[in-house]
Design a protein around this motif. Structure first.
Motif, PDB file in Angstrom:
ATOM      1  N   GLU A 173       0.809  -1.209   0.000  1.00  6.66           N
ATOM      2  CA  GLU A 173       0.000   0.000   0.000  1.00  6.66           C
ATOM      3  C   GLU A 173       0.846   1.266   0.000  1.00  6.66           C
ATOM      4  N   SER A 174       2.129   1.142  -0.239  1.00  6.08           N
ATOM      5  CA  SER A 174       3.015   2.294  -0.189  1.00  6.08           C
ATOM      6  C   SER A 174       2.724   3.248  -1.335  1.00  6.08           C
ATOM      7  N   VAL A 175       2.636   4.538  -1.011  1.00  8.54           N
ATOM      8  CA  VAL A 175       2.445   5.554  -2.047  1.00  8.54           C
ATOM      9  C   VAL A 175       3.683   5.617  -2.931  1.00  8.54           C
ATOM     10  N   ALA A 176       4.863   5.489  -2.312  1.00 10.68           N
ATOM     11  CA  ALA A 176       6.098   5.509  -3.094  1.00 10.68           C
ATOM     12  C   ALA A 176       6.110   4.383  -4.120  1.00 10.68           C
ATOM     13  N   GLY A 177       5.630   3.187  -3.722  1.00 12.58           N
ATOM     14  CA  GLY A 177       5.563   2.080  -4.661  1.00 12.58           C
ATOM     15  C   GLY A 177       4.602   2.367  -5.802  1.00 12.58           C
ATOM     16  N   ARG A 178       3.447   2.969  -5.498  1.00 16.99           N
ATOM     17  CA  ARG A 178       2.470   3.295  -6.545  1.00 16.99           C
ATOM     18  C   ARG A 178       2.982   4.369  -7.490  1.00 16.99           C
ATOM     19  N   MET A 179       3.894   5.202  -7.025  1.00 13.02           N
ATOM     20  CA  MET A 179       4.450   6.254  -7.873  1.00 13.02           C
ATOM     21  C   MET A 179       5.664   5.773  -8.654  1.00 13.02           C
ATOM     22  N   GLY A 180       5.952   4.485  -8.591  1.00 19.19           N
ATOM     23  CA  GLY A 180       7.012   3.916  -9.419  1.00 19.19           C
ATOM     24  C   GLY A 180       8.371   3.872  -8.769  1.00 19.19           C
ATOM     25  N   ALA A 181       8.476   4.228  -7.467  1.00 19.36           N
ATOM     26  CA  ALA A 181       9.768   4.149  -6.792  1.00 19.36           C
ATOM     27  C   ALA A 181      10.186   2.694  -6.648  1.00 19.36           C
ATOM     28  N   GLN A 182      11.482   2.438  -6.766  1.00 14.15           N
ATOM     29  CA  GLN A 182      12.011   1.085  -6.661  1.00 14.15           C
ATOM     30  C   GLN A 182      12.794   0.938  -5.371  1.00 14.15           C
ATOM     31  N   MET A 183      12.476  -0.103  -4.605  1.00 16.44           N
ATOM     32  CA  MET A 183      13.185  -0.364  -3.360  1.00 16.44           C
ATOM     33  C   MET A 183      14.391  -1.247  -3.646  1.00 16.44           C
ATOM     34  N   ILE A 184      15.560  -0.794  -3.226  1.00 19.98           N
ATOM     35  CA  ILE A 184      16.804  -1.500  -3.481  1.00 19.98           C
ATOM     36  C   ILE A 184      17.325  -2.070  -2.165  1.00 19.98           C
ATOM     37  N   SER A 185      17.599  -3.360  -2.132  1.00 22.32           N
ATOM     38  CA  SER A 185      18.154  -3.994  -0.942  1.00 22.32           C
ATOM     39  C   SER A 185      19.674  -3.956  -1.025  1.00 22.32           C
ATOM     40  N   ILE A 186      20.307  -3.397   0.010  1.00 22.63           N
ATOM     41  CA  ILE A 186      21.759  -3.219   0.031  1.00 22.63           C
ATOM     42  C   ILE A 186      22.311  -3.927   1.252  1.00 22.63           C
ATOM     43  N   ASP A 187      23.348  -4.746   1.071  1.00 23.44           N
ATOM     44  CA  ASP A 187      23.943  -5.472   2.187  1.00 23.44           C
ATOM     45  C   ASP A 187      24.728  -4.539   3.092  1.00 23.44           C
ATOM     46  N   ALA A 188      25.661  -3.785   2.508  1.00 26.75           N
ATOM     47  CA  ALA A 188      26.504  -2.891   3.306  1.00 26.75           C
ATOM     48  C   ALA A 188      27.146  -1.872   2.392  1.00 26.75           C
ATOM     49  N   GLY A 189      27.571  -0.728   2.988  1.00 27.58           N
ATOM     50  CA  GLY A 189      28.276   0.290   2.227  1.00 27.58           C
ATOM     51  C   GLY A 189      27.351   1.145   1.395  1.00 27.58           C
ATOM     52  N   ALA A 190      27.942   2.118   0.694  1.00 25.16           N
ATOM     53  CA  ALA A 190      27.196   3.000  -0.190  1.00 25.16           C
ATOM     54  C   ALA A 190      27.132   2.391  -1.581  1.00 25.16           C
ATOM     55  N   VAL A 191      26.059   2.668  -2.290  1.00 21.71           N
ATOM     56  CA  VAL A 191      25.855   2.117  -3.628  1.00 21.71           C
ATOM     57  C   VAL A 191      25.548   3.252  -4.589  1.00 21.71           C
ATOM     58  N   GLU A 192      26.183   3.239  -5.757  1.00 24.51           N
ATOM     59  CA  GLU A 192      25.930   4.246  -6.778  1.00 24.51           C
ATOM     60  C   GLU A 192      25.275   3.591  -7.984  1.00 24.51           C
ATOM     61  N   TRP A 193      24.326   4.303  -8.578  1.00 19.58           N
ATOM     62  CA  TRP A 193      23.619   3.808  -9.754  1.00 19.58           C
ATOM     63  C   TRP A 193      23.904   4.749 -10.918  1.00 19.58           C
ATOM     64  N   PRO A 194      24.739   4.338 -11.883  1.00 21.59           N
ATOM     65  CA  PRO A 194      25.012   5.207 -13.030  1.00 21.59           C
ATOM     66  C   PRO A 194      23.802   5.310 -13.942  1.00 21.59           C
ATOM     67  N   VAL A 195      23.415   6.537 -14.266  1.00 20.53           N
ATOM     68  CA  VAL A 195      22.254   6.790 -15.116  1.00 20.53           C
ATOM     69  C   VAL A 195      22.692   7.672 -16.273  1.00 20.53           C
ATOM     70  N   THR A 196      22.282   7.315 -17.486  1.00 19.40           N
ATOM     71  CA  THR A 196      22.666   8.080 -18.660  1.00 19.40           C
ATOM     72  C   THR A 196      22.081   9.483 -18.610  1.00 19.40           C
ATOM     73  N   THR A 197      22.939  10.491 -18.847  1.00 23.08           N
ATOM     74  CA  THR A 197      22.485  11.882 -18.863  1.00 23.08           C
ATOM     75  C   THR A 197      22.759  12.565 -20.192  1.00 23.08           C
ATOM     76  N   SER A 198      23.500  11.930 -21.102  1.00 30.29           N
ATOM     77  CA  SER A 198      23.830  12.556 -22.374  1.00 30.29           C
ATOM     78  C   SER A 198      22.670  12.462 -23.354  1.00 30.29           C
ATOM     79  N   ALA A 199      22.722  13.294 -24.384  1.00 29.70           N
ATOM     80  CA  ALA A 199      21.700  13.289 -25.430  1.00 29.70           C
ATOM     81  C   ALA A 199      22.376  12.982 -26.761  1.00 29.70           C
ATOM     82  N   VAL A 200      22.807  11.746 -26.938  1.00 34.00           N
ATOM     83  CA  VAL A 200      23.479  11.342 -28.175  1.00 34.00           C
ATOM     84  C   VAL A 200      22.493  11.408 -29.328  1.00 34.00           C
ATOM     85  N   SER A 201      22.885  12.035 -30.423  1.00 35.12           N
ATOM     86  CA  SER A 201      21.985  12.210 -31.566  1.00 35.12           C
ATOM     87  C   SER A 201      22.645  11.717 -32.843  1.00 35.12           C
ATOM     88  N   ALA A 202      21.809  11.332 -33.798  1.00 33.17           N
ATOM     89  CA  ALA A 202      22.291  10.851 -35.097  1.00 33.17           C
ATOM     90  C   ALA A 202      22.252  11.996 -36.106  1.00 33.17           C
TER      91      ALA A 202
END
Length: 423
Positions: free
Chosen positions: A150-179
């Motif tokens: 029933e989580s609102v965050a879940g309904r809004m498309g948020a993803q829950m990530i399970s982490i064992d230990a330490g900090a975690v980084e998620w690389p996300v594409t930010t460039s606009a490569v064009s043809a």
């Protein structure tokens, strides 16, 4: 033994026999016929060998997929049998854990340090029971990749990530490569565009806790009733706090920085409507999503609004019709994509009461918001504070963080007025 291995061994035997026969300067008729027979068998075996490899490749893929998911299924089966009742009794009476509950606790302790009894996140999810009242623990969501049902965050498309230990980084594409097209014959195409990514970090800097008082009466109740009560209390309190922090976290006093509060920090576009709420305000934001190639249409958009805004939109009829602004909104954005919450959005304020709304979309399978949860819920007992009444205090601690994947997948609308005077 695999059929392909059997055929390969037979081919090796045929080659050895042929090498002996072809080495003779004048083979007999029987040896010649034997060479022809072996040659025909060799060609037939080549076809059989290729067919066996194709068939066995499918089997290997299926077996590999089964091996990859078997560990997850075994863990899910263990968690489905996890009993919070045993945790409460262990903390209050020192009773030993047994069965699948003991296995889960032992596994969690082997992966991280806990002062109390670790409780997996999935154990807080709602479980169904059969009509006879016998517990039948069936999880209604996967173990890791979803928030509480029933989580609102879940309904809004948020993803829950399970982490064992330490900090975690998620690389996300930010460039606009064009043809680009080559202007002339033999000319070069458009010059190279740099491919860039941004790292969205989740850090274990924010601890969420809930304290429960379990009376002696509750401890003496039936196991199923006690377990259901503890699960509902922990789920309700922690779920509400996680939802509010995901959207309205201040980033101070131990809270993570929420999506709406930290819109400027995350680079999320904020549109100040400052006018009566209507479908037109939402339509402009949906159009901006599509122009930015973040959504293919209104049906791909999720909206978070306050109940008061729904009340106003549903009562605001278009002149001369029985169609309301809410009807126009849900005609384009499915009602199942709209979440209403008074917990995840700030209360209406202003001389003319106004609220905010959040629009999100998932692009290329990337969720707009990541919610990181470290390890399991650490349950710690306090048998002394309520010792005079025979009660028990339990503290549940969880470490979590929030970050935005791509700001282009979110938009905030402010100043959605409801034409109700605040004076």
């Amino acid at each position: 033994m695999l059929e392909s291995v059997k055929i390969a061994r037979r081919q090796s035997e045929i080659r050895q026999q042929l090498s002996e026969l072809v080495g003779k300067p004048s083979p007999t008729e029987d040896e010649t016929r034997s060479m022809e027979t072996l040659d025909a068998e060799y060609r037939t075996n080549e076809t059989r060998y290729r067919a066996a490899l194709i068939a066995e490749d499918t089997e290997r893929r299926e077996a590999g997929a089964d091996l990859e998911t078997r560990a997850g299924r075994e863990w899910e089966d263990l968690v489905q049998g996890f009993e919070l009742r045993q945790v409460a009794l262990a903390l209050s009476e020192g009773r030993n854990l047994d069965g699948r509950t003991a296995e889960v606790v032992e596994e969690l302790r082997s992966q991280g340090g806990y002062r109390g009894v670790p409780v997996p996140w999935a154990a807080l999810e709602v479980r169904n029971t059969v009509s006879s009242g016998t517990p039948d623990p069936i999880s209604t969501r996967p173990i890791i990749d979803r928030l509480f049902p029933e989580s609102v965050a879940g309904r809004m498309g948020a993803q829950m990530i399970s982490i064992d230990a330490g900090a975690v980084e998620w690389p996300v594409t930010t460039s606009a490569v064009s043809a680009g097209w080559a202007a002339t014959e033999g000319g070069n195409v458009a010059g190279p565009t740099q491919y860039t990514t941004a790292d969205r970090a989740l850090k274990p800097d924010h601890n969420l806790g809930v304290q429960m008082r379990i009376t002696r009466k509750a401890l003496q109740q039936s196991g199923a009733a006690l377990e259901a009560a503890i699960r509902r209390d922990m789920q309700g309190a922690m779920g509400a706090a996680m939802d509010r922090a995901t959207f309205l976290g201040t980033g101070a006093d131990g809270q993570p920085l929420g999506v709406i509060t930290g819109a400027a920090t995350y680079g999320i576009t904020v549109t100040e409507v400052d006018a009566l709420a209507s479908w037109a305000a939402f339509r402009a934001a949906v159009t901006a999503f599509m122009v930015a190639n973040a959504a293919t249409g209104p049906a791909a958009i999720r909206a978070l609004i306050r109940p008061e805004l729904w009340d106003y939109l549903d009562g605001d009829l278009i002149t001369g019709t029985a169609v309301s602004e809410w009807d126009r909104l849900t005609a384009h954005i499915p009602s199942g994509n709209i979440a209403m919450s008074s917990n995840a959005l700030a209360a209406l304020a202003g001389d003319v009461l106004a609220s905010s709304a959040l629009l999100t979309t998932a692009t290329s399978g990337v969720s707009p918001v990541f919610v990181g949860a470290w390890g399991a819920v650490d349950v710690i007992r306090d048998p002394f504070t309520d010792a005079q009444s025979g009660g028990l205090r339990i503290t549940a601690l969880a470490t979590m963080d929030v970050t935005v994947a791509r700001p282009v997948q979110l938009r905030v609308l402010t100043g959605l007025e409801t034409a109700v005077s605040g004076g």
